[in-house]
Design a protein around this motif. Structure first.
Motif, short mmCIF file in Angstrom:
data_model
loop_
_atom_site.label_atom_id
_atom_site.label_comp_id
_atom_site.label_asym_id
_atom_site.label_seq_id
_atom_site.Cartn_x
_atom_site.Cartn_y
_atom_site.Cartn_z
N LYS B 203 -2.68 -1.94 -7.55
CA LYS B 203 -3.54 -2.96 -6.95
C LYS B 203 -2.78 -4.25 -6.73
O LYS B 203 -3.14 -5.04 -5.87
CB LYS B 203 -4.67 -3.27 -7.94
N ALA B 204 -1.77 -4.45 -7.55
CA ALA B 204 -1.05 -5.72 -7.49
C ALA B 204 -0.28 -5.87 -6.18
O ALA B 204 0.15 -6.97 -5.85
CB ALA B 204 -0.08 -5.83 -8.67
N ARG B 205 -0.08 -4.78 -5.45
CA ARG B 205 0.72 -4.83 -4.23
C ARG B 205 -0.12 -4.27 -3.08
O ARG B 205 -0.10 -3.06 -2.83
CB ARG B 205 1.98 -3.99 -4.40
N PRO B 206 -0.84 -5.15 -2.37
CA PRO B 206 -1.80 -4.66 -1.36
C PRO B 206 -1.18 -3.78 -0.27
O PRO B 206 -1.84 -2.86 0.21
CB PRO B 206 -2.36 -5.94 -0.75
N ILE B 207 0.07 -4.05 0.13
CA ILE B 207 0.65 -3.23 1.19
C ILE B 207 0.88 -1.79 0.70
O ILE B 207 0.90 -0.85 1.49
CB ILE B 207 1.95 -3.85 1.74
N TRP B 208 1.02 -1.61 -0.59
CA TRP B 208 1.17 -0.26 -1.13
C TRP B 208 -0.17 0.39 -1.44
O TRP B 208 -0.28 1.62 -1.45
CB TRP B 208 1.97 -0.29 -2.44
N HIS B 209 -1.16 -0.43 -1.77
CA HIS B 209 -2.40 0.07 -2.35
C HIS B 209 -3.26 0.76 -1.28
O HIS B 209 -4.28 0.25 -0.85
CB HIS B 209 -3.16 -1.09 -2.99
N THR B 278 -8.11 -4.40 7.79
CA THR B 278 -8.59 -4.76 6.46
C THR B 278 -8.41 -6.24 6.14
O THR B 278 -9.08 -6.77 5.28
CB THR B 278 -7.90 -3.92 5.38
N TYR B 279 -7.49 -6.89 6.82
CA TYR B 279 -7.23 -8.32 6.62
C TYR B 279 -7.05 -8.69 5.16
O TYR B 279 -7.48 -9.75 4.73
CB TYR B 279 -8.36 -9.17 7.21
N LEU B 280 -6.48 -7.81 4.37
CA LEU B 280 -6.22 -8.13 2.97
C LEU B 280 -4.98 -9.02 2.94
O LEU B 280 -3.97 -8.67 3.56
CB LEU B 280 -5.96 -6.82 2.22
N ARG B 283 -1.56 -7.51 2.27
CA ARG B 283 -1.33 -6.35 3.12
C ARG B 283 -0.99 -6.78 4.55
O ARG B 283 -0.03 -6.32 5.15
CB ARG B 283 -2.55 -5.45 3.11
N THR B 284 -1.80 -7.70 5.09
CA THR B 284 -1.55 -8.18 6.44
C THR B 284 -0.17 -8.83 6.52
O THR B 284 0.59 -8.61 7.46
CB THR B 284 -2.65 -9.18 6.83
N GLU B 285 0.15 -9.60 5.47
CA GLU B 285 1.44 -10.25 5.42
C GLU B 285 2.57 -9.23 5.39
O GLU B 285 3.57 -9.36 6.10
CB GLU B 285 1.48 -11.10 4.16
N GLY B 286 2.39 -8.20 4.56
CA GLY B 286 3.42 -7.17 4.44
C GLY B 286 3.62 -6.45 5.76
O GLY B 286 4.76 -6.19 6.17
N LEU B 287 2.51 -6.14 6.43
CA LEU B 287 2.62 -5.45 7.71
C LEU B 287 3.35 -6.33 8.72
O LEU B 287 4.16 -5.86 9.52
CB LEU B 287 1.21 -5.12 8.23
#
Lengths: 212, 358
Positions: B203-209, B278-280, B283-287
Protein backbone atom coordinates in the motif's frame (compact mmCIF):
# COMPACT_ATOMS: atom_id res chain seq x y z
CA UNK A 1 2.44 8.51 21.78
CA UNK A 2 1.07 11.99 21.19
CA UNK A 3 3.16 14.69 19.50
CA UNK A 4 1.98 18.29 19.70
CA UNK A 5 2.97 20.19 16.59
CA UNK A 6 1.78 23.42 18.16
CA UNK A 7 4.57 23.34 20.72
CA UNK A 8 7.35 21.54 18.82
CA UNK A 9 10.06 24.03 17.85
CA UNK A 10 12.12 21.59 15.78
CA UNK A 11 15.20 21.68 18.02
CA UNK A 12 15.94 18.03 17.21
CA UNK A 13 16.87 17.01 20.75
CA UNK A 14 14.52 14.04 20.54
CA UNK A 15 16.63 12.71 17.67
CA UNK A 16 19.84 13.17 19.66
CA UNK A 17 18.46 11.50 22.78
CA UNK A 18 17.26 8.64 20.60
CA UNK A 19 20.67 8.27 18.94
CA UNK A 20 22.35 8.07 22.35
CA UNK A 21 19.87 5.85 24.18
CA UNK A 22 19.57 3.34 21.36
CA UNK A 23 23.19 3.59 20.22
CA UNK A 24 22.36 4.41 16.59
CA UNK A 25 24.89 4.91 13.82
CA UNK A 26 25.15 8.70 13.27
CA UNK A 27 24.53 8.15 9.54
CA UNK A 28 20.99 6.94 10.20
CA UNK A 29 18.16 7.88 12.55
CA UNK A 30 15.08 6.25 14.06
CA UNK A 31 13.42 9.49 14.90
CA UNK A 32 13.62 12.42 12.51
CA UNK A 33 12.17 15.93 12.73
CA UNK A 34 10.86 17.25 9.41
CA UNK A 35 9.94 20.82 8.58
CA UNK A 36 6.52 20.57 6.96
CA UNK A 37 5.22 24.12 6.57
CA UNK A 38 4.43 27.44 8.18
CA UNK A 39 1.57 28.83 10.22
CA UNK A 40 1.41 32.48 11.34
CA UNK A 41 4.99 32.91 10.20
CA UNK A 42 6.11 30.09 12.49
CA UNK A 43 7.70 26.93 11.12
CA UNK A 44 5.69 23.78 11.73
CA UNK A 45 7.56 20.54 12.37
CA UNK A 46 6.70 16.88 12.12
CA UNK A 47 8.75 14.63 14.39
CA UNK A 48 8.48 11.10 13.03
CA UNK A 49 9.23 8.02 15.12
CA UNK A 50 7.93 4.55 14.20
CA UNK A 51 4.12 4.63 14.15
CA UNK A 52 3.83 1.18 15.80
CA UNK A 53 0.91 0.42 13.52
CA UNK A 54 -1.96 -1.79 14.59
CA UNK A 55 -1.76 -3.45 11.16
CA UNK A 56 1.89 -2.91 10.37
CA UNK A 57 2.92 -3.52 6.74
CA UNK A 58 6.45 -4.39 7.91
CA UNK A 59 5.16 -7.23 10.10
CA UNK A 60 2.95 -8.56 7.30
CA UNK A 61 5.72 -8.68 4.68
CA UNK A 62 8.71 -9.89 6.71
CA UNK A 63 9.56 -13.32 5.25
CA UNK A 64 11.09 -14.63 8.47
CA UNK A 65 8.86 -12.99 11.06
CA UNK A 66 11.69 -10.83 12.39
CA UNK A 67 9.24 -7.92 12.71
CA UNK A 68 6.51 -8.80 15.17
CA UNK A 69 3.91 -7.38 17.54
CA UNK A 70 4.45 -7.39 21.26
CA UNK A 71 1.41 -8.08 23.41
CA UNK A 72 1.24 -4.39 24.31
CA UNK A 73 1.20 -3.42 20.62
CA UNK A 74 4.79 -2.28 20.18
CA UNK A 75 6.13 -3.34 16.77
CA UNK A 76 9.42 -5.05 17.51
CA UNK A 77 12.46 -6.18 15.56
CA UNK A 78 14.23 -9.45 16.22
CA UNK A 79 17.69 -8.50 14.99
CA UNK A 80 18.90 -12.07 15.39
CA UNK A 81 16.27 -13.42 13.03
CA UNK A 82 16.42 -10.72 10.35
CA UNK A 83 18.08 -11.68 7.06
CA UNK A 84 18.37 -8.11 5.80
CA UNK A 85 16.14 -8.36 2.71
CA UNK A 86 14.78 -4.82 3.31
CA UNK A 87 11.22 -5.71 2.24
CA UNK A 88 9.99 -4.02 5.44
CA UNK A 89 11.81 -0.86 4.48
CA UNK A 90 10.14 -0.82 1.06
CA UNK A 91 6.76 -1.63 2.63
CA UNK A 92 6.73 1.02 5.36
CA UNK A 93 4.56 4.00 4.30
CA UNK A 94 6.33 6.20 6.85
CA UNK A 95 9.97 5.54 5.98
CA UNK A 96 10.49 4.65 9.61
CA UNK A 97 13.18 2.08 8.94
CA UNK A 98 16.88 2.62 8.37
CA UNK A 99 19.29 -0.02 7.16
CA UNK A 100 22.77 -0.69 8.53
CA UNK A 101 24.62 -0.33 5.26
CA UNK A 102 27.97 -0.46 7.03
CA UNK A 103 29.37 -1.55 10.36
CA UNK A 104 29.09 1.00 13.14
CA UNK A 105 32.10 0.36 15.34
CA UNK A 106 33.20 3.82 16.39
CA UNK A 107 32.29 5.94 19.38
CA UNK A 108 28.74 7.22 19.40
CA UNK A 109 29.02 11.04 19.17
CA UNK A 110 25.71 11.51 20.99
CA UNK A 111 27.01 9.74 24.12
CA UNK A 112 27.28 10.92 26.88
CA UNK A 113 26.00 14.43 26.14
CA UNK A 114 22.50 13.31 25.10
CA UNK A 115 22.15 10.18 27.17
CA UNK A 116 23.60 6.78 27.95
CA UNK A 117 23.29 3.73 25.75
CA UNK A 118 20.69 1.28 27.02
CA UNK A 119 20.44 -1.37 24.30
CA UNK A 120 22.82 -3.51 22.26
CA UNK A 121 24.20 -2.10 19.03
CA UNK A 122 22.80 -3.76 15.87
CA UNK A 123 25.13 -5.55 13.43
CA UNK A 124 25.72 -4.57 9.83
CA UNK A 125 23.07 -5.81 7.40
CA UNK A 126 19.80 -5.43 9.32
CA UNK A 127 17.26 -2.61 9.16
CA UNK A 128 16.41 -0.95 12.46
CA UNK A 129 13.71 1.29 13.81
CA UNK A 130 12.22 2.98 16.85
CA UNK A 131 11.08 0.58 19.56
CA UNK A 132 9.33 3.11 21.83
CA UNK A 133 12.32 2.43 24.14
CA UNK A 134 10.75 -0.90 25.10
CA UNK A 135 13.59 -1.63 27.54
CA UNK A 136 12.76 1.50 29.55
CA UNK A 137 9.06 0.54 29.57
CA UNK A 138 9.75 -3.02 30.69
CA UNK A 139 12.20 -2.04 33.41
CA UNK A 140 9.90 0.72 34.59
CA UNK A 141 6.88 -1.59 34.78
CA UNK A 142 8.94 -4.12 36.70
CA UNK A 143 9.73 -1.41 39.23
CA UNK A 144 6.05 -0.54 39.53
CA UNK A 145 6.36 2.72 37.59
CA UNK A 146 3.91 4.05 35.00
CA UNK A 147 5.19 4.66 31.43
CA UNK A 148 4.40 8.22 30.40
CA UNK A 149 4.17 9.43 33.98
CA UNK A 150 7.49 8.37 35.50
CA UNK A 151 10.50 9.44 33.43
CA UNK A 152 12.34 6.19 34.18
CA UNK A 153 9.64 4.24 32.35
CA UNK A 154 9.20 6.67 29.44
CA UNK A 155 10.91 6.82 26.00
CA UNK A 156 13.99 9.03 25.86
CA UNK A 157 12.55 11.39 23.21
CA UNK A 158 9.59 12.21 25.47
CA UNK A 159 11.81 12.93 28.47
CA UNK A 160 14.26 15.19 26.69
CA UNK A 161 11.76 17.43 24.85
CA UNK A 162 12.29 20.94 26.29
CA UNK A 163 8.85 22.05 25.11
CA UNK A 164 6.96 19.04 26.43
CA UNK A 165 5.66 18.43 22.93
CA UNK A 166 5.60 14.67 23.36
CA UNK A 167 3.41 12.62 25.64
CA UNK A 168 3.44 8.87 26.17
CA UNK A 169 1.21 6.35 27.84
CA UNK A 170 -1.40 3.63 27.63
CA UNK A 171 -4.14 4.54 25.14
CA UNK A 172 -6.49 2.08 26.87
CA UNK A 173 -6.16 3.94 30.15
CA UNK A 174 -8.43 7.04 30.08
CA UNK A 175 -6.31 8.65 32.81
CA UNK A 176 -3.00 8.35 30.94
CA UNK A 177 -1.35 11.57 29.65
CA UNK A 178 -2.00 10.58 26.05
CA UNK A 179 -5.68 9.78 26.58
CA UNK A 180 -6.21 13.11 28.35
CA UNK A 181 -4.59 15.07 25.51
CA UNK A 182 -6.56 13.22 22.86
CA UNK A 183 -9.79 13.88 24.76
CA UNK A 184 -9.01 17.58 24.96
CA UNK A 185 -7.58 18.42 21.53
CA UNK A 186 -8.39 17.41 17.97
CA UNK A 187 -5.79 15.04 16.58
CA UNK A 188 -4.84 13.20 13.43
CA UNK A 189 -2.62 10.32 12.42
CA UNK A 190 -0.35 9.96 9.39
CA UNK A 191 -1.98 8.30 6.38
CA UNK A 192 -4.92 6.91 8.26
CA UNK A 193 -6.49 6.16 4.88
CA UNK A 194 -4.05 3.26 4.42
CA UNK A 195 -5.67 1.39 7.29
CA UNK A 196 -2.40 0.80 9.11
CA UNK A 197 -3.77 2.14 12.40
CA UNK A 198 -0.76 4.17 13.54
CA UNK A 199 -0.39 4.59 17.31
CA UNK A 200 1.32 7.95 17.11
CA UNK A 201 -1.19 10.81 17.23
CA UNK A 202 -0.44 14.37 16.21
CA UNK A 203 -2.04 17.50 17.60
CA UNK A 204 -1.97 19.90 14.64
CA UNK A 205 -0.44 23.37 14.93
CA UNK A 206 -3.14 25.79 16.05
CA UNK A 207 -3.46 29.46 15.26
CA UNK A 208 -2.29 31.84 17.95
CA UNK A 209 -4.74 32.04 20.82
CA UNK A 210 -7.12 29.43 19.40
CA UNK A 211 -8.25 26.79 21.90
CA UNK A 212 -8.21 23.21 20.64
CA UNK B 1 37.77 -24.54 -20.37
CA UNK B 2 39.46 -21.20 -19.99
CA UNK B 3 42.86 -22.68 -20.83
CA UNK B 4 41.66 -22.93 -24.41
CA UNK B 5 41.41 -19.21 -24.57
CA UNK B 6 44.75 -18.35 -23.02
CA UNK B 7 46.93 -20.54 -25.21
CA UNK B 8 47.22 -18.30 -28.23
CA UNK B 9 49.94 -20.39 -29.93
CA UNK B 10 47.63 -23.32 -30.33
CA UNK B 11 44.86 -21.16 -31.75
CA UNK B 12 46.38 -18.57 -34.03
CA UNK B 13 42.87 -17.30 -34.83
CA UNK B 14 40.53 -17.97 -31.92
CA UNK B 15 37.23 -19.36 -33.11
CA UNK B 16 33.89 -17.89 -32.02
CA UNK B 17 33.59 -20.44 -29.21
CA UNK B 18 36.95 -19.40 -27.75
CA UNK B 19 36.06 -15.72 -27.92
CA UNK B 20 32.75 -16.51 -26.22
CA UNK B 21 34.42 -18.49 -23.45
CA UNK B 22 37.03 -15.80 -22.88
CA UNK B 23 34.30 -13.16 -22.58
CA UNK B 24 32.35 -15.38 -20.21
CA UNK B 25 35.42 -15.98 -18.06
CA UNK B 26 36.11 -12.25 -17.86
CA UNK B 27 32.55 -11.57 -16.70
CA UNK B 28 32.72 -14.38 -14.16
CA UNK B 29 36.00 -13.11 -12.69
CA UNK B 30 34.59 -9.58 -12.47
CA UNK B 31 31.43 -10.92 -10.81
CA UNK B 32 33.40 -12.97 -8.32
CA UNK B 33 35.54 -9.95 -7.41
CA UNK B 34 32.45 -7.75 -7.00
CA UNK B 35 30.79 -10.39 -4.85
CA UNK B 36 33.80 -10.64 -2.56
CA UNK B 37 33.90 -6.86 -2.16
CA UNK B 38 30.21 -6.78 -1.18
CA UNK B 39 30.67 -9.62 1.29
CA UNK B 40 33.71 -8.06 2.96
CA UNK B 41 32.75 -4.39 2.99
CA UNK B 42 28.98 -4.67 3.17
CA UNK B 43 26.18 -3.27 1.06
CA UNK B 44 27.50 0.26 1.56
CA UNK B 45 29.60 -0.26 -1.59
CA UNK B 46 26.46 -0.67 -3.71
CA UNK B 47 25.34 2.95 -3.24
CA UNK B 48 21.90 1.71 -2.24
CA UNK B 49 20.15 4.05 0.20
CA UNK B 50 17.19 3.95 2.54
CA UNK B 51 15.26 5.72 -0.21
CA UNK B 52 16.06 3.02 -2.77
CA UNK B 53 16.97 -0.10 -0.79
CA UNK B 54 16.29 -2.38 -3.77
CA UNK B 55 18.36 -1.70 -6.86
CA UNK B 56 20.52 -3.46 -9.40
CA UNK B 57 20.82 -6.73 -7.47
CA UNK B 58 17.06 -7.14 -7.32
CA UNK B 59 16.73 -6.31 -11.01
CA UNK B 60 19.30 -8.96 -11.91
CA UNK B 61 17.59 -11.38 -9.58
CA UNK B 62 14.11 -10.75 -10.99
CA UNK B 63 15.39 -10.89 -14.55
CA UNK B 64 17.26 -14.14 -13.96
CA UNK B 65 14.13 -15.74 -12.57
CA UNK B 66 12.00 -14.38 -15.42
CA UNK B 67 14.50 -15.69 -17.98
CA UNK B 68 14.20 -19.15 -16.43
CA UNK B 69 10.47 -19.29 -17.10
CA UNK B 70 11.11 -21.16 -20.34
CA UNK B 71 11.83 -24.22 -18.21
CA UNK B 72 8.44 -24.62 -16.61
CA UNK B 73 6.37 -23.47 -19.60
CA UNK B 74 8.13 -25.66 -22.15
CA UNK B 75 8.28 -28.66 -19.79
CA UNK B 76 4.56 -28.30 -19.25
CA UNK B 77 4.03 -28.11 -23.02
CA UNK B 78 6.00 -31.29 -23.56
CA UNK B 79 4.93 -33.47 -20.64
CA UNK B 80 1.46 -32.18 -19.86
CA UNK B 81 0.16 -31.01 -23.24
CA UNK B 82 2.00 -33.78 -25.07
CA UNK B 83 3.86 -31.58 -27.58
CA UNK B 84 6.70 -34.10 -27.80
CA UNK B 85 8.43 -32.21 -30.58
CA UNK B 86 9.44 -29.48 -28.18
CA UNK B 87 11.30 -31.93 -25.92
CA UNK B 88 14.83 -30.85 -27.02
CA UNK B 89 13.88 -27.22 -26.42
CA UNK B 90 12.47 -28.08 -23.00
CA UNK B 91 15.79 -29.72 -22.16
CA UNK B 92 17.68 -26.57 -23.09
CA UNK B 93 15.15 -24.46 -21.19
CA UNK B 94 15.55 -26.60 -18.09
CA UNK B 95 19.31 -26.18 -18.24
CA UNK B 96 18.94 -22.40 -18.68
CA UNK B 97 16.52 -22.47 -15.77
CA UNK B 98 19.10 -24.18 -13.58
CA UNK B 99 21.65 -21.51 -14.48
CA UNK B 100 19.08 -18.72 -14.05
CA UNK B 101 17.95 -19.84 -10.63
CA UNK B 102 21.52 -20.43 -9.45
CA UNK B 103 22.27 -16.89 -10.56
CA UNK B 104 19.19 -15.55 -8.78
CA UNK B 105 20.01 -17.38 -5.56
CA UNK B 106 23.65 -16.23 -5.64
CA UNK B 107 22.53 -12.63 -6.28
CA UNK B 108 20.06 -12.80 -3.42
CA UNK B 109 22.77 -14.12 -1.14
CA UNK B 110 24.77 -10.98 -1.88
CA UNK B 111 21.78 -8.68 -1.76
CA UNK B 112 20.53 -9.63 1.69
CA UNK B 113 22.29 -7.94 4.55
CA UNK B 114 22.95 -11.19 6.41
CA UNK B 115 23.94 -13.88 3.89
CA UNK B 116 24.82 -16.14 6.83
CA UNK B 117 21.10 -16.31 7.65
CA UNK B 118 19.81 -17.16 4.16
CA UNK B 119 18.21 -20.31 5.55
CA UNK B 120 16.05 -18.45 8.06
CA UNK B 121 13.04 -18.23 5.73
CA UNK B 122 12.94 -22.03 5.58
CA UNK B 123 12.95 -22.35 9.36
CA UNK B 124 11.14 -19.25 10.63
CA UNK B 125 7.92 -19.09 8.65
CA UNK B 126 5.75 -16.07 8.07
CA UNK B 127 3.03 -17.35 5.73
CA UNK B 128 1.62 -13.79 5.54
CA UNK B 129 4.64 -12.69 3.58
CA UNK B 130 4.69 -12.92 -0.21
CA UNK B 131 8.46 -12.98 -0.06
CA UNK B 132 8.33 -16.01 2.21
CA UNK B 133 6.14 -17.80 -0.33
CA UNK B 134 8.55 -16.81 -3.10
CA UNK B 135 11.51 -18.11 -1.10
CA UNK B 136 9.83 -21.44 -0.44
CA UNK B 137 8.72 -21.83 -4.07
CA UNK B 138 12.13 -20.89 -5.44
CA UNK B 139 13.84 -23.35 -3.12
CA UNK B 140 11.46 -26.17 -4.01
CA UNK B 141 11.53 -25.34 -7.70
CA UNK B 142 15.32 -25.24 -7.69
CA UNK B 143 15.21 -28.78 -6.34
CA UNK B 144 12.81 -29.74 -9.15
CA UNK B 145 15.20 -28.22 -11.69
CA UNK B 146 18.16 -30.12 -10.27
CA UNK B 147 16.26 -33.39 -10.62
CA UNK B 148 15.02 -32.39 -14.07
CA UNK B 149 18.52 -31.63 -15.32
CA UNK B 150 20.09 -34.68 -13.66
CA UNK B 151 19.55 -36.88 -16.76
CA UNK B 152 21.47 -34.32 -18.87
CA UNK B 153 24.48 -34.61 -16.56
CA UNK B 154 23.96 -38.36 -16.22
CA UNK B 155 24.34 -38.68 -19.99
CA UNK B 156 27.81 -37.11 -20.05
CA UNK B 157 30.24 -39.59 -21.67
CA UNK B 158 32.94 -39.33 -18.99
CA UNK B 159 30.44 -39.99 -16.20
CA UNK B 160 29.14 -43.03 -18.09
CA UNK B 161 32.69 -44.37 -18.35
CA UNK B 162 33.82 -43.55 -14.84
CA UNK B 163 30.72 -44.20 -12.74
CA UNK B 164 28.23 -46.14 -14.85
CA UNK B 165 25.94 -46.76 -11.84
CA UNK B 166 25.54 -43.08 -10.98
CA UNK B 167 25.07 -42.25 -14.65
CA UNK B 168 22.36 -44.90 -14.93
CA UNK B 169 20.62 -43.62 -11.83
CA UNK B 170 20.65 -40.00 -13.03
CA UNK B 171 19.42 -40.90 -16.49
CA UNK B 172 16.68 -42.99 -14.90
CA UNK B 173 15.32 -39.88 -13.20
CA UNK B 174 13.96 -38.94 -16.61
CA UNK B 175 11.00 -41.19 -15.87
CA UNK B 176 9.84 -38.65 -13.30
CA UNK B 177 9.63 -35.93 -15.97
CA UNK B 178 5.80 -35.65 -16.13
CA UNK B 179 5.50 -35.43 -12.32
CA UNK B 180 8.30 -32.88 -12.19
CA UNK B 181 6.71 -30.88 -14.99
CA UNK B 182 3.49 -30.71 -13.00
CA UNK B 183 5.29 -29.71 -9.79
CA UNK B 184 7.35 -27.19 -11.73
CA UNK B 185 4.26 -25.70 -13.32
CA UNK B 186 2.58 -25.20 -9.97
CA UNK B 187 5.61 -23.82 -8.18
CA UNK B 188 6.57 -21.55 -11.05
CA UNK B 189 3.10 -20.15 -11.59
CA UNK B 190 3.06 -19.39 -7.88
CA UNK B 191 6.35 -17.59 -7.57
CA UNK B 192 6.60 -15.96 -11.00
CA UNK B 193 3.34 -14.15 -10.31
CA UNK B 194 4.16 -13.64 -6.64
CA UNK B 195 7.27 -11.72 -7.60
CA UNK B 196 4.89 -9.22 -9.15
CA UNK B 197 2.69 -9.45 -6.07
CA UNK B 198 5.74 -8.75 -3.90
CA UNK B 199 5.43 -5.24 -5.27
CA UNK B 200 1.68 -5.35 -5.82
CA UNK B 201 0.69 -5.85 -2.17
CA UNK B 202 2.44 -2.75 -0.89
CA UNK B 203 0.00 0.00 0.00
CA UNK B 204 2.90 2.29 0.70
CA UNK B 205 3.73 2.45 -3.01
CA UNK B 206 0.63 3.38 -5.03
CA UNK B 207 2.21 2.77 -8.45
CA UNK B 208 2.85 -0.83 -7.39
CA UNK B 209 -0.36 -1.36 -5.45
CA UNK B 210 -2.39 -2.92 -8.28
CA UNK B 211 -3.59 -6.44 -8.99
CA UNK B 212 -2.15 -6.54 -12.53
CA UNK B 213 1.52 -6.68 -11.60
CA UNK B 214 1.43 -10.41 -10.93
CA UNK B 215 -0.25 -11.12 -14.28
CA UNK B 216 2.19 -8.90 -16.15
CA UNK B 217 5.20 -10.46 -14.41
CA UNK B 218 3.97 -13.91 -15.33
CA UNK B 219 3.30 -13.12 -19.00
CA UNK B 220 6.54 -11.24 -19.49
CA UNK B 221 8.46 -14.05 -17.80
CA UNK B 222 6.98 -16.67 -20.15
CA UNK B 223 7.79 -14.54 -23.22
CA UNK B 224 11.30 -13.69 -21.97
CA UNK B 225 12.15 -17.18 -20.77
CA UNK B 226 11.10 -18.86 -24.00
CA UNK B 227 12.81 -16.15 -26.05
CA UNK B 228 16.09 -16.78 -24.26
CA UNK B 229 15.69 -20.52 -24.75
CA UNK B 230 15.22 -20.22 -28.52
CA UNK B 231 17.97 -17.62 -28.69
CA UNK B 232 20.39 -19.87 -26.80
CA UNK B 233 19.46 -22.82 -28.99
CA UNK B 234 20.11 -20.97 -32.24
CA UNK B 235 23.33 -19.39 -30.99
CA UNK B 236 24.61 -22.78 -29.83
CA UNK B 237 23.76 -24.27 -33.20
CA UNK B 238 25.76 -21.48 -34.84
CA UNK B 239 28.79 -22.23 -32.67
CA UNK B 240 28.58 -26.02 -32.90
CA UNK B 241 27.50 -26.96 -36.44
CA UNK B 242 26.97 -30.58 -35.31
CA UNK B 243 23.76 -29.63 -33.54
CA UNK B 244 20.68 -30.12 -35.69
CA UNK B 245 17.72 -27.82 -35.22
CA UNK B 246 14.08 -28.72 -35.56
CA UNK B 247 13.01 -25.70 -37.61
CA UNK B 248 9.31 -26.38 -37.23
CA UNK B 249 9.45 -26.64 -33.44
CA UNK B 250 11.42 -23.41 -33.21
CA UNK B 251 8.91 -21.74 -35.47
CA UNK B 252 6.01 -22.84 -33.29
CA UNK B 253 7.63 -21.56 -30.11
CA UNK B 254 8.63 -18.21 -31.61
CA UNK B 255 5.09 -17.69 -32.87
CA UNK B 256 3.80 -18.47 -29.39
CA UNK B 257 6.22 -15.87 -27.96
CA UNK B 258 4.83 -13.36 -30.44
CA UNK B 259 1.25 -13.98 -29.30
CA UNK B 260 2.26 -13.88 -25.63
CA UNK B 261 3.73 -10.45 -26.30
CA UNK B 262 0.48 -9.32 -27.88
CA UNK B 263 -1.50 -10.41 -24.81
CA UNK B 264 1.09 -8.79 -22.56
CA UNK B 265 0.94 -5.50 -24.47
CA UNK B 266 -2.85 -5.57 -24.39
CA UNK B 267 -3.03 -6.01 -20.61
CA UNK B 268 -0.22 -3.50 -20.16
CA UNK B 269 -2.17 -0.96 -22.19
CA UNK B 270 -5.35 -1.29 -20.13
CA UNK B 271 -3.34 -1.39 -16.92
CA UNK B 272 -1.65 1.90 -17.78
CA UNK B 273 -4.89 3.46 -18.98
CA UNK B 274 -6.77 2.46 -15.85
CA UNK B 275 -4.07 4.11 -13.76
CA UNK B 276 -4.95 7.44 -15.31
CA UNK B 277 -8.51 7.11 -14.02
CA UNK B 278 -7.69 6.47 -10.37
CA UNK B 279 -5.93 9.80 -9.77
CA UNK B 280 -4.15 8.34 -6.76
CA UNK B 281 -1.39 10.83 -5.86
CA UNK B 282 1.66 8.56 -5.87
CA UNK B 283 0.30 6.46 -8.72
CA UNK B 284 -0.43 9.30 -11.13
CA UNK B 285 2.97 10.76 -10.33
CA UNK B 286 4.68 7.42 -10.91
CA UNK B 287 2.93 6.95 -14.22
CA UNK B 288 4.03 10.42 -15.23
CA UNK B 289 7.62 9.53 -14.33
CA UNK B 290 7.34 6.53 -16.61
CA UNK B 291 5.63 8.16 -19.56
CA UNK B 292 7.17 11.63 -19.59
CA UNK B 293 9.69 11.81 -16.76
CA UNK B 294 13.16 10.39 -16.20
CA UNK B 295 12.06 6.89 -17.23
CA UNK B 296 10.33 7.96 -20.45
CA UNK B 297 13.04 6.69 -22.82
CA UNK B 298 13.35 3.41 -20.97
CA UNK B 299 9.59 3.02 -20.91
CA UNK B 300 8.59 3.97 -24.45
CA UNK B 301 11.65 2.76 -26.31
CA UNK B 302 13.05 -0.02 -24.09
CA UNK B 303 9.86 -1.57 -22.78
CA UNK B 304 7.09 -0.80 -25.23
CA UNK B 305 8.60 -0.17 -28.67
CA UNK B 306 11.70 -2.39 -28.72
CA UNK B 307 10.66 -4.70 -25.90
CA UNK B 308 7.15 -5.61 -27.04
CA UNK B 309 5.76 -4.01 -30.20
CA UNK B 310 8.68 -4.50 -32.61
CA UNK B 311 9.48 -8.09 -31.57
CA UNK B 312 5.83 -9.15 -31.63
CA UNK B 313 5.55 -7.81 -35.21
CA UNK B 314 8.78 -9.54 -36.22
CA UNK B 315 7.73 -12.82 -34.62
CA UNK B 316 4.19 -12.84 -35.95
CA UNK B 317 5.01 -12.10 -39.60
CA UNK B 318 5.80 -15.59 -40.97
CA UNK B 319 8.43 -14.44 -43.43
CA UNK B 320 10.33 -12.32 -40.91
CA UNK B 321 10.06 -15.05 -38.29
CA UNK B 322 11.65 -17.63 -40.55
CA UNK B 323 14.49 -15.31 -41.50
CA UNK B 324 17.42 -16.13 -39.22
CA UNK B 325 18.66 -12.68 -38.29
CA UNK B 326 15.29 -10.96 -37.77
CA UNK B 327 14.25 -13.74 -35.44
CA UNK B 328 17.50 -13.49 -33.48
CA UNK B 329 17.11 -9.72 -33.18
CA UNK B 330 13.47 -10.06 -32.13
CA UNK B 331 14.28 -12.64 -29.44
CA UNK B 332 17.12 -10.52 -28.07
CA UNK B 333 14.75 -7.54 -27.97
CA UNK B 334 12.21 -9.55 -25.97
CA UNK B 335 14.87 -10.44 -23.41
CA UNK B 336 15.99 -6.80 -23.19
CA UNK B 337 12.40 -5.62 -22.88
CA UNK B 338 11.71 -7.89 -19.92
CA UNK B 339 14.84 -6.68 -18.12
CA UNK B 340 13.85 -3.05 -18.82
CA UNK B 341 10.37 -3.75 -17.45
CA UNK B 342 11.73 -5.20 -14.20
CA UNK B 343 14.15 -2.30 -13.83
CA UNK B 344 11.48 0.36 -14.33
CA UNK B 345 8.92 -1.29 -12.06
CA UNK B 346 11.44 -1.68 -9.28
CA UNK B 347 12.81 1.85 -9.41
CA UNK B 348 9.76 3.97 -10.09
CA UNK B 349 7.87 2.62 -7.09
CA UNK B 350 10.66 3.50 -4.71
CA UNK B 351 11.51 6.90 -6.14
CA UNK B 352 7.99 8.31 -5.93
CA UNK B 353 7.56 9.02 -2.25
CA UNK B 354 4.26 8.80 -0.45
CA UNK B 355 3.25 11.98 1.30
CA UNK B 356 2.66 11.71 5.04
CA UNK B 357 -0.55 13.69 4.73
CA UNK B 358 -3.42 12.19 2.75
Amino acid sequence: MVIDQATCVGCGRCTLACQATNDINPNIAWNVVLKVGQLDGQDVYLPRPCMHCEHAPCVEVCPVGASYYRADGIVMMDYDKCIGCRYCEVACPYGARAFNWETFDGRNPAVPLWGETEVERRPRGVPEKCSFCFSRIDRGLALGLTPGVDAEATPACVNICPMGARAFGDLNDPESPVSRLLAKYPSYRLREDLGTGPRVYYLPAREEGAEG
Amino acid sequence: MTTLAIKPRKFAMPGPLQVWLAGLATIMVAGLAAGLIVLSRGLVVTNLTDLVPWGLWITIDLSAIAMSAGAFSLSAAVYLLGLKRLAPLARTATFIGLIGYSMAVLCLMLDIGRPDRFWHALVFWNPHSVLWEVTMCVTLYFTVLVIETAPIFGGLPWLKRRWPRISHLLVGLHRLAPVLALAGLGLSMLHQSSLGATYGVLKARPIWHRPDLSVLFMLSAIAGGQALTVLATTVTARLRPRIKLDAEALDKVTRFIGWTLVVYTYIRFWDALSMTYTYLPGRTEGLRWLTSGPFAFNFWVGEILLGAVVPSLLLLAPRLRQLGWTRTVALALVVGGVVAYRWDVNLVGQLVLLSYLP
